[in-house]
Scaffold this motif. Sequence first.
Motif, PDB file in Angstrom:
ATOM      1  N   ARG A  30       0.832  -1.215   0.000  1.00  9.78           N
ATOM      2  CA  ARG A  30       0.000   0.000   0.000  1.00  9.78           C
ATOM      3  C   ARG A  30       0.859   1.254   0.000  1.00  9.78           C
ATOM      4  O   ARG A  30       1.770   1.403   0.821  1.00  9.78           O
ATOM      5  N   GLY A  31       0.566   2.153  -0.930  1.00 12.65           N
ATOM      6  CA  GLY A  31       1.271   3.425  -1.006  1.00 12.65           C
ATOM      7  C   GLY A  31       2.643   3.340  -1.627  1.00 12.65           C
ATOM      8  O   GLY A  31       3.326   4.348  -1.785  1.00 12.65           O
ATOM      9  N   GLY A  32       3.088   2.128  -1.982  1.00 10.43           N
ATOM     10  CA  GLY A  32       4.435   1.949  -2.502  1.00 10.43           C
ATOM     11  C   GLY A  32       4.593   2.426  -3.935  1.00 10.43           C
ATOM     12  O   GLY A  32       3.631   2.452  -4.702  1.00 10.43           O
ATOM     13  N   LYS A  33       5.808   2.816  -4.276  1.00  9.15           N
ATOM     14  CA  LYS A  33       6.147   3.193  -5.645  1.00  9.15           C
ATOM     15  C   LYS A  33       7.012   2.090  -6.243  1.00  9.15           C
ATOM     16  O   LYS A  33       7.956   1.610  -5.604  1.00  9.15           O
ATOM     17  N   ILE A  34       6.706   1.736  -7.468  1.00  7.80           N
ATOM     18  CA  ILE A  34       7.349   0.577  -8.062  1.00  7.80           C
ATOM     19  C   ILE A  34       8.834   0.783  -8.334  1.00  7.80           C
ATOM     20  O   ILE A  34       9.601  -0.164  -8.394  1.00  7.80           O
ATOM     21  N   ASN A  35       9.252   2.029  -8.466  1.00  8.53           N
ATOM     22  CA  ASN A  35      10.669   2.298  -8.753  1.00  8.53           C
ATOM     23  C   ASN A  35      11.413   2.836  -7.538  1.00  8.53           C
ATOM     24  O   ASN A  35      12.442   3.481  -7.665  1.00  8.53           O
ATOM     25  N   GLU A  36      10.877   2.557  -6.342  1.00  7.17           N
ATOM     26  CA  GLU A  36      11.564   2.918  -5.100  1.00  7.17           C
ATOM     27  C   GLU A  36      11.680   1.682  -4.215  1.00  7.17           C
ATOM     28  O   GLU A  36      11.011   0.683  -4.423  1.00  7.17           O
ATOM     29  N   GLY A  37      12.545   1.748  -3.208  1.00  5.12           N
ATOM     30  CA  GLY A  37      12.687   0.635  -2.271  1.00  5.12           C
ATOM     31  C   GLY A  37      13.092  -0.649  -2.962  1.00  5.12           C
ATOM     32  O   GLY A  37      14.109  -0.704  -3.660  1.00  5.12           O
ATOM     33  N   LEU A  38      12.284  -1.705  -2.795  1.00 10.58           N
ATOM     34  CA  LEU A  38      12.580  -2.997  -3.400  1.00 10.58           C
ATOM     35  C   LEU A  38      12.671  -2.870  -4.921  1.00 10.58           C
ATOM     36  O   LEU A  38      13.541  -3.462  -5.563  1.00 10.58           O
ATOM     37  N   GLY A  39      11.769  -2.076  -5.509  1.00 11.83           N
ATOM     38  CA  GLY A  39      11.791  -1.874  -6.950  1.00 11.83           C
ATOM     39  C   GLY A  39      13.092  -1.258  -7.427  1.00 11.83           C
ATOM     40  O   GLY A  39      13.644  -1.669  -8.456  1.00 11.83           O
ATOM     41  N   GLN A  40      13.595  -0.285  -6.672  1.00  7.63           N
ATOM     42  CA  GLN A  40      14.870   0.329  -7.030  1.00  7.63           C
ATOM     43  C   GLN A  40      15.996  -0.692  -6.948  1.00  7.63           C
ATOM     44  O   GLN A  40      16.914  -0.695  -7.763  1.00  7.63           O
ATOM     45  N   GLY A  41      15.895  -1.579  -5.970  1.00  4.97           N
ATOM     46  CA  GLY A  41      16.892  -2.637  -5.840  1.00  4.97           C
ATOM     47  C   GLY A  41      16.901  -3.548  -7.056  1.00  4.97           C
ATOM     48  O   GLY A  41      17.966  -3.997  -7.497  1.00  4.97           O
ATOM     49  N   LEU A  42      15.724  -3.812  -7.626  1.00  2.00           N
ATOM     50  CA  LEU A  42      15.648  -4.638  -8.831  1.00  2.00           C
ATOM     51  C   LEU A  42      16.217  -3.900 -10.038  1.00  2.00           C
ATOM     52  O   LEU A  42      16.940  -4.480 -10.854  1.00  2.00           O
ATOM     53  N   LEU A  43      15.893  -2.611 -10.137  1.00  2.00           N
ATOM     54  CA  LEU A  43      16.431  -1.807 -11.243  1.00  2.00           C
ATOM     55  C   LEU A  43      17.953  -1.719 -11.160  1.00  2.00           C
ATOM     56  O   LEU A  43      18.645  -1.810 -12.174  1.00  2.00           O
ATOM     57  N   ASP A  44      18.463  -1.566  -9.931  1.00  4.88           N
ATOM     58  CA  ASP A  44      19.915  -1.488  -9.741  1.00  4.88           C
ATOM     59  C   ASP A  44      20.616  -2.777 -10.161  1.00  4.88           C
ATOM     60  O   ASP A  44      21.797  -2.758 -10.514  1.00  4.88           O
ATOM     61  N   ARG A  45      19.865  -3.888 -10.099  1.00  5.85           N
ATOM     62  CA  ARG A  45      20.431  -5.181 -10.503  1.00  5.85           C
ATOM     63  C   ARG A  45      20.264  -5.432 -12.003  1.00  5.85           C
ATOM     64  O   ARG A  45      20.598  -6.500 -12.490  1.00  5.85           O
ATOM     65  N   GLY A  46      19.743  -4.441 -12.714  1.00  2.00           N
ATOM     66  CA  GLY A  46      19.652  -4.523 -14.163  1.00  2.00           C
ATOM     67  C   GLY A  46      18.388  -5.140 -14.720  1.00  2.00           C
ATOM     68  O   GLY A  46      18.324  -5.473 -15.900  1.00  2.00           O
ATOM     69  N   TYR A  89       0.002  -5.889   0.792  1.00  3.12           N
ATOM     70  CA  TYR A  89      -1.329  -5.936   0.190  1.00  3.12           C
ATOM     71  C   TYR A  89      -1.265  -6.315  -1.284  1.00  3.12           C
ATOM     72  O   TYR A  89      -2.193  -6.936  -1.813  1.00  3.12           O
ATOM     73  N   GLY A  90      -0.180  -5.967  -1.966  1.00  5.09           N
ATOM     74  CA  GLY A  90      -0.009  -6.399  -3.347  1.00  5.09           C
ATOM     75  C   GLY A  90      -0.008  -7.914  -3.443  1.00  5.09           C
ATOM     76  O   GLY A  90      -0.538  -8.502  -4.398  1.00  5.09           O
ATOM     77  N   ALA A  91       0.577  -8.572  -2.442  1.00  6.31           N
ATOM     78  CA  ALA A  91       0.580 -10.031  -2.397  1.00  6.31           C
ATOM     79  C   ALA A  91      -0.832 -10.573  -2.184  1.00  6.31           C
ATOM     80  O   ALA A  91      -1.212 -11.602  -2.751  1.00  6.31           O
ATOM     81  N   TYR A  92      -1.622  -9.873  -1.376  1.00  8.56           N
ATOM     82  CA  TYR A  92      -3.005 -10.304  -1.139  1.00  8.56           C
ATOM     83  C   TYR A  92      -3.793 -10.310  -2.448  1.00  8.56           C
ATOM     84  O   TYR A  92      -4.517 -11.265  -2.752  1.00  8.56           O
ATOM     85  N   LEU A  93      -3.622  -9.246  -3.238  1.00 15.57           N
ATOM     86  CA  LEU A  93      -4.294  -9.192  -4.534  1.00 15.57           C
ATOM     87  C   LEU A  93      -3.796 -10.295  -5.460  1.00 15.57           C
ATOM     88  O   LEU A  93      -4.576 -10.924  -6.179  1.00 15.57           O
ATOM     89  N   LEU A  94      -2.489 -10.531  -5.445  1.00 21.91           N
ATOM     90  CA  LEU A  94      -1.926 -11.580  -6.292  1.00 21.91           C
ATOM     91  C   LEU A  94      -2.502 -12.944  -5.920  1.00 21.91           C
ATOM     92  O   LEU A  94      -2.873 -13.730  -6.801  1.00 21.91           O
ATOM     93  N   LEU A  95      -2.596 -13.230  -4.626  1.00 20.46           N
ATOM     94  CA  LEU A  95      -3.094 -14.538  -4.189  1.00 20.46           C
ATOM     95  C   LEU A  95      -4.549 -14.744  -4.581  1.00 20.46           C
ATOM     96  O   LEU A  95      -4.948 -15.847  -4.963  1.00 20.46           O
ATOM     97  N   HIS A  96      -5.361 -13.680  -4.512  1.00 26.54           N
ATOM     98  CA  HIS A  96      -6.750 -13.787  -4.965  1.00 26.54           C
ATOM     99  C   HIS A  96      -6.800 -13.992  -6.473  1.00 26.54           C
ATOM    100  O   HIS A  96      -7.630 -14.757  -6.982  1.00 26.54           O
ATOM    101  N   THR A  97      -5.911 -13.324  -7.193  1.00 25.65           N
ATOM    102  CA  THR A  97      -5.862 -13.478  -8.647  1.00 25.65           C
ATOM    103  C   THR A  97      -5.493 -14.908  -9.022  1.00 25.65           C
ATOM    104  O   THR A  97      -6.151 -15.535  -9.863  1.00 25.65           O
ATOM    105  N   LEU A  98      -4.454 -15.433  -8.396  1.00 26.94           N
ATOM    106  CA  LEU A  98      -3.991 -16.790  -8.717  1.00 26.94           C
ATOM    107  C   LEU A  98      -5.040 -17.843  -8.367  1.00 26.94           C
ATOM    108  O   LEU A  98      -5.087 -18.906  -8.988  1.00 26.94           O
ATOM    109  N   ALA A  99      -5.884 -17.542  -7.385  1.00 28.70           N
ATOM    110  CA  ALA A  99      -6.938 -18.483  -6.998  1.00 28.70           C
ATOM    111  C   ALA A  99      -8.013 -18.593  -8.079  1.00 28.70           C
ATOM    112  O   ALA A  99      -8.753 -19.578  -8.122  1.00 28.70           O
ATOM    113  N   ASP A 100      -8.073 -17.579  -8.963  1.00 32.32           N
ATOM    114  CA  ASP A 100      -9.140 -17.525  -9.968  1.00 32.32           C
ATOM    115  C   ASP A 100      -8.700 -17.909 -11.372  1.00 32.32           C
ATOM    116  O   ASP A 100      -9.506 -17.890 -12.299  1.00 32.32           O
TER     117      ASP A 100
END
Length: 200
Positions: A30-46, A89-100
């Motif tokens: 919730r409230g997260g930005k995809i290119n900050e925090g963990l996302g920035q870590g992924l971008l930094d890894r190429g 919460y993004g994981a919660y949405l993903l788990l509901h999606t995968l269930a369907d």
Amino acid sequence: MRYNSTIRLILKAGLFMQNRDETIYYLTGRGGKINEGLGQGLLDRGYSLAGREMRGDFDNLKFQDQIDLIIKDLETYGQEGSKIIAVSYGAYLLLHTLADIAPCPSKILLISPVIGSVINKQKMKFYSLPRSDKMAALIENGDYQKLEDVEIHVGEHDWQSEPDKCMAFAKVVGGSCNVVPDKGHNLGKQYVSSVLDRWL
């Protein structure tokens, strides 16, 4: 900078895309930005990122509309050999999606995933989520579909994600769950970085 109408519609729907060689589909907390925090870590890894931010236009959509968009995303980003990362919460949405949908062959990493509603009488905290009864029943009855490759990390003192629920979910889907000692909902940059270095 001028965008064509297709790009503008994608941005309005909250879909973030950045083109590089290998793309990871990422759902923030919730409230997260995809290119900050963990996302920035992924971008930094190429890595390239596609995904949804739990904020703005996307966060204002109805629950089913959010799931419908993620289902469409997974038609592209949920193929064999792909990687999916979801937080809170993004994981919660993903788990509901995968269930369907049909079984997803992606490699999945869940960080502090919210599994359902929480009533914590000890801390006097309550966290209510849509369709949590459905998720609880799927896990309790062992009816949630098996997942090809899912790894979960949750803090020992995380009242939102509840380690017991995470472990029960991992058991049902055939995944692994690591409970991190002395951590809450935020597992910390150092720990998450070490997970990414190994998992990727």
